[in-house]
Design a protein around this motif. Structure first.
Motif, mmCIF file in Angstrom:
data_model
loop_
_atom_site.group_PDB
_atom_site.id
_atom_site.type_symbol
_atom_site.label_atom_id
_atom_site.label_comp_id
_atom_site.label_asym_id
_atom_site.label_seq_id
_atom_site.Cartn_x
_atom_site.Cartn_y
_atom_site.Cartn_z
ATOM 1 N N ASN A 5 31.921 29.886 47.801
ATOM 2 C CA ASN A 5 32.203 31.246 48.279
ATOM 3 C C ASN A 5 33.559 31.788 47.837
ATOM 4 O O ASN A 5 33.895 32.925 48.162
ATOM 5 C CB ASN A 5 32.119 31.282 49.806
ATOM 6 N N GLN A 6 34.340 31.000 47.127
ATOM 7 C CA GLN A 6 35.708 31.396 46.769
ATOM 8 C C GLN A 6 35.748 32.692 45.965
ATOM 9 O O GLN A 6 36.564 33.571 46.242
ATOM 10 C CB GLN A 6 36.404 30.277 45.984
ATOM 11 N N ALA A 7 34.889 32.844 44.998
ATOM 12 C CA ALA A 7 34.907 34.049 44.155
ATOM 13 C C ALA A 7 34.582 35.294 44.978
ATOM 14 O O ALA A 7 35.259 36.324 44.845
ATOM 15 C CB ALA A 7 33.928 33.908 42.995
ATOM 16 N N ALA A 8 33.590 35.203 45.841
ATOM 17 C CA ALA A 8 33.228 36.345 46.686
ATOM 18 C C ALA A 8 34.368 36.670 47.650
ATOM 19 O O ALA A 8 34.681 37.841 47.887
ATOM 20 C CB ALA A 8 31.950 36.044 47.467
ATOM 21 N N PHE A 9 34.989 35.649 48.185
ATOM 22 C CA PHE A 9 36.124 35.809 49.100
ATOM 23 C C PHE A 9 37.269 36.531 48.389
ATOM 24 O O PHE A 9 37.830 37.500 48.901
ATOM 25 C CB PHE A 9 36.563 34.420 49.577
ATOM 26 N N ASP A 10 37.599 36.075 47.179
ATOM 27 C CA ASP A 10 38.698 36.676 46.413
ATOM 28 C C ASP A 10 38.400 38.129 46.048
ATOM 29 O O ASP A 10 39.291 38.978 46.101
ATOM 30 C CB ASP A 10 38.971 35.860 45.144
ATOM 31 N N ARG A 11 37.142 38.416 45.672
ATOM 32 C CA ARG A 11 36.768 39.798 45.365
ATOM 33 C C ARG A 11 36.888 40.684 46.600
ATOM 34 O O ARG A 11 37.344 41.824 46.515
ATOM 35 C CB ARG A 11 35.340 39.866 44.809
ATOM 36 N N ALA A 12 36.501 40.157 47.749
ATOM 37 C CA ALA A 12 36.597 40.930 48.990
ATOM 38 C C ALA A 12 38.052 41.222 49.334
ATOM 39 O O ALA A 12 38.395 42.349 49.715
ATOM 40 C CB ALA A 12 35.911 40.183 50.130
ATOM 41 N N VAL A 13 38.924 40.246 49.178
ATOM 42 C CA VAL A 13 40.349 40.464 49.457
ATOM 43 C C VAL A 13 40.894 41.539 48.521
ATOM 44 O O VAL A 13 41.607 42.449 48.957
ATOM 45 C CB VAL A 13 41.157 39.156 49.327
ATOM 46 N N ALA A 14 40.550 41.463 47.248
ATOM 47 C CA ALA A 14 41.032 42.455 46.286
ATOM 48 C C ALA A 14 40.503 43.851 46.621
ATOM 49 O O ALA A 14 41.245 44.837 46.537
ATOM 50 C CB ALA A 14 40.618 42.058 44.867
ATOM 51 N N ALA A 15 39.237 43.946 47.016
ATOM 52 C CA ALA A 15 38.654 45.252 47.350
ATOM 53 C C ALA A 15 39.296 45.841 48.603
ATOM 54 O O ALA A 15 39.605 47.039 48.643
ATOM 55 C CB ALA A 15 37.142 45.115 47.540
ATOM 56 N N VAL A 16 39.515 45.016 49.621
ATOM 57 C CA VAL A 16 40.143 45.504 50.853
ATOM 58 C C VAL A 16 41.589 45.906 50.579
ATOM 59 O O VAL A 16 42.058 46.937 51.070
ATOM 60 C CB VAL A 16 40.052 44.444 51.978
ATOM 61 N N ALA A 17 42.293 45.135 49.771
ATOM 62 C CA ALA A 17 43.678 45.473 49.432
ATOM 63 C C ALA A 17 43.732 46.803 48.671
ATOM 64 O O ALA A 17 44.602 47.643 48.941
ATOM 65 C CB ALA A 17 44.315 44.356 48.613
ATOM 66 N N ALA A 18 42.808 47.004 47.744
ATOM 67 C CA ALA A 18 42.779 48.259 46.980
ATOM 68 C C ALA A 18 42.480 49.438 47.893
ATOM 69 O O ALA A 18 43.123 50.498 47.791
ATOM 70 C CB ALA A 18 41.752 48.171 45.856
ATOM 71 N N ALA A 19 41.515 49.269 48.796
ATOM 72 C CA ALA A 19 41.170 50.348 49.724
ATOM 73 C C ALA A 19 42.342 50.647 50.658
ATOM 74 O O ALA A 19 42.625 51.807 50.963
ATOM 75 C CB ALA A 19 39.934 49.977 50.536
ATOM 76 N N THR A 20 43.037 49.611 51.081
ATOM 77 C CA THR A 20 44.202 49.794 51.963
ATOM 78 C C THR A 20 45.318 50.529 51.237
ATOM 79 O O THR A 20 45.923 51.456 51.784
ATOM 80 C CB THR A 20 44.695 48.430 52.484
ATOM 81 N N ALA A 21 45.594 50.142 50.008
ATOM 82 C CA ALA A 21 46.640 50.809 49.231
ATOM 83 C C ALA A 21 46.284 52.277 49.008
ATOM 84 O O ALA A 21 47.146 53.162 49.114
ATOM 85 C CB ALA A 21 46.833 50.092 47.892
ATOM 86 N N GLU A 22 45.019 52.546 48.723
ATOM 87 C CA GLU A 22 44.572 53.935 48.534
ATOM 88 C C GLU A 22 44.748 54.732 49.828
ATOM 89 O O GLU A 22 45.240 55.860 49.817
ATOM 90 C CB GLU A 22 43.114 53.960 48.092
ATOM 91 N N LEU A 23 44.336 54.140 50.934
ATOM 92 C CA LEU A 23 44.478 54.808 52.231
ATOM 93 C C LEU A 23 45.939 55.112 52.528
ATOM 94 O O LEU A 23 46.288 56.243 52.900
ATOM 95 C CB LEU A 23 43.900 53.925 53.336
ATOM 96 N N LEU A 24 46.813 54.123 52.364
ATOM 97 C CA LEU A 24 48.233 54.335 52.649
ATOM 98 C C LEU A 24 48.835 55.409 51.745
ATOM 99 O O LEU A 24 49.714 56.160 52.166
ATOM 100 C CB LEU A 24 49.010 53.028 52.510
ATOM 101 N N GLY A 25 48.338 55.483 50.525
ATOM 102 C CA GLY A 25 48.831 56.493 49.597
ATOM 103 C C GLY A 25 48.406 57.905 49.949
ATOM 104 O O GLY A 25 49.070 58.876 49.573
ATOM 105 N N GLU A 26 47.313 58.037 50.676
ATOM 106 C CA GLU A 26 46.782 59.355 51.004
ATOM 107 C C GLU A 26 47.117 59.839 52.409
ATOM 108 O O GLU A 26 46.992 61.026 52.695
ATOM 109 C CB GLU A 26 45.261 59.365 50.812
#
Length: 89
Positions: free
Chosen positions: A41-62
């Motif tokens: 599950n490591q790859a799926a876990f890492d992709r999820a962390v990256a996606a949540v981090a990207a969404a969080t950064a986008e949210l904070l920017g807006e």
């Protein structure tokens, strides 16, 4: 697990990439129900962390606010005071 996710919006200086990643990691750990994924599950876990981090950064920017930025040290001192009061024996 999620107690380590802190508010990231409206601080001076703004949240760093490391803070955003740490919050995303805590969120994914909570949702997945484990702190360490299996190798399968490591790859799926890492992709999820990256996606949540990207969404969080986008949210904070807006996000916009008229409130003055908070001071990190002052907020941390308030949190320590609340913890001392809560856990005093």
């Amino acid at each position: 697990m999620c107690r380590n996710i802190h508010q990231l919006h409206n601080f001076e200086p703004p949240a760093t990439g490391d803070e955003i990643h740490a919050a995303a990691l805590q969120y994914v750990r909570k949702v997945a129900g484990s702190t360490r994924p299996s190798q399968a599950n490591q790859a799926a876990f890492d992709r999820a962390v990256a996606a949540v981090a990207a969404a969080t950064a986008e949210l904070l920017g807006e996000l916009v606010t008229t409130a003055p930025p908070k001071n990190r040290e002052a907020e941390a001192a308030k949190a320590r005071a609340r913890a001392e009061k809560r856990y005093a024996s």
